[in-house]
Design a protein around this motif. Structure first.
Motif: not given
Length: 384
Positions: A179-185, A202-209, A238-244, A249-253
């Motif tokens: 596993a790895i820690e991730g950040q979106m917004d 793929l985000l689970d429902g808790n993350a979407s909420r 969705y398109r996410m501007p930035s993901i770490k 870092e990944f852009q526009n994914m």
């Protein structure tokens, strides 16, 4: 006879994975097998007994190795019991088989491998999968750029540029997962390494909420996520501007997000998963003895940037074809199509072929709303 999950895991991994010509000494070079990355799957060959090798995928999101019952039948295997395994699509009762004289990747051998027989794999594009333990219990490296799976008889070769991932090994009831820690917004979470998932994240429902995606006016395309089990889980793309991911870092994914109220497919220990579309951009190296995970960029691009260009999701209700969802910002939304509109004069496969054609194609069909027949016409185009 019902076989416990623990027994199935023990049967799969208690025996050592050896080079087919014998175990090398601790100072020897790694034993290397070929892998192939195509269609956002990572493949290696598996054979048992006198049967010819067939392509399995390497699936670090799976706890147990599996094969289709059809393949088991063609190999002349007899089930020795059953077990129940959970996946994104719910629970599935599975047969359990024992494979003798197993050859993996045409280089690694096992005298025995207990494996679950899955009905889901009977209708899958792949006949079998090797689970997370084949990576997390070995000092090994997945080199997607070079097409190699390397197993180190001694300590792994941790080279310059490899980054140690904190808490990269996550113990579960049955095995060690990666596993790895991730950040979106502003959201941070832990994400499972899942080479068996063809997409990005793929985000689970808790993350979407937590991210309030379903309450936003952000453009999205409706879709579904499939996995083990008979139930498919609705998602939005969705398109996410930035993901770490850690410090990468990944852009526009593109990402996929389950509904906040989803009851199927939630991840017990994670907030979602990272699929092969992203993982293929890394070397993934495991030091199993010390339970340490290292990754390094390999120069490959993220391979998933596709989604349905109509924004429509359709359901069949008896003989009727009904609009089930219309993505915000999509061509279907622009012309005013609504949930509940009934498409008329089209076969199921015919309308699917129309709305999944390539970008630039013109889509036209008739539909009814409140008893009034109307005509829909729009062009498929990128809108995320």
């Amino acid at each position: 006879m019902n076989i416990a999950r623990r027994s199935l895991m023990a049967g799969a991994l208690a025996l050592p994975l050896l080079a087919s010509k014998g175990l090398a000494n601790a100072g020897a070079s790694p034993v290397t097998s070929r892998i192939l990355v195509t269609r956002n799957r990572v493949w290696t060959m598996v054979a048992a007994g006198n049967n010819k090798p067939v392509p399995f995928i390497i699936d670090t999101g799976a706890i147990f190795s599996m094969m289709s019952n059809e393949l088991a039948k063609s190999w002349g295997l007899k089930a020795k019991g059953t077990t129940t395994i959970w996946g994104i699509g719910g629970a599935e009762k599975q047969m359990v088989y024992s494979l003798d004289n197993v050859l993996i990747g045409e280089r690694f051998s096992m005298s025995r491998l207990d494996i679950a027989g899955s009905r889901s794999l009977d209708r899958s594009e792949f006949p079998g999968l090797l689970a997370a333990g084949f990576i997390s219990t070995l000092n090994s490296e997945l080199d997607f750029a070079g097409g190699e799976w390397r197993v180190f008889p001694g300590a792994p070769n941790i080279r310059k540029g490899y980054v140690k991932i904190p808490n990269g090994f996550v113990p579960t009831r049955d095995t060690q997962m990666l596993a790895i820690e991730g950040q979106m917004d502003k959201f941070k979470g832990d994400f499972l390494f899942d080479t068996g998932a063809p997409g990005t994240i793929l985000l689970d429902g808790n993350a979407s909420r937590a991210m309030k995606l379903y309450k936003s006016d952000q453009p999205y395309a409706p879709h579904i996520a499939r996995g083990l089990g008979s139930v498919s889980v609705p998602v939005r793309i969705y398109r996410m501007p930035s993901i770490k991911l850690h410090n990468f870092e990944f852009q526009n994914m593109l990402i996929r997000a389950m509904h906040p109220d989803a009851t199927k497919g939630q991840f017990a220990r994670f907030h979602g998963l990272v699929g092969l579309a992203i993982l293929r951009t890394f070397h993934i190296l495991t030091d199993a003895a010390n339970k340490e995970l290292y990754i390094a960029r390999n120069g490959l691009p993220v391979s998933d940037d596709d989604y349905p260009k109509s924004g429509l999701w359709l359901d069949r209700k008896g003989d009727e074809i009904v609009v089930a969802e219309v993505g915000t910002g999509s061509p279907a939304a622009e012309i005013g199509l609504q949930i509940g509109d009934r498409i008329v004069g089209e076969s199921w496969q015919g309308i699917l072929d129309k709305i999944t054609a390539k970008a630039g194609s013109t889509v036209s069909f008739d539909y009814e709303r409140s008893g009034i027949r109307k005509k829909a016409e729009f062009n498929l185009k990128p809108f995320l």
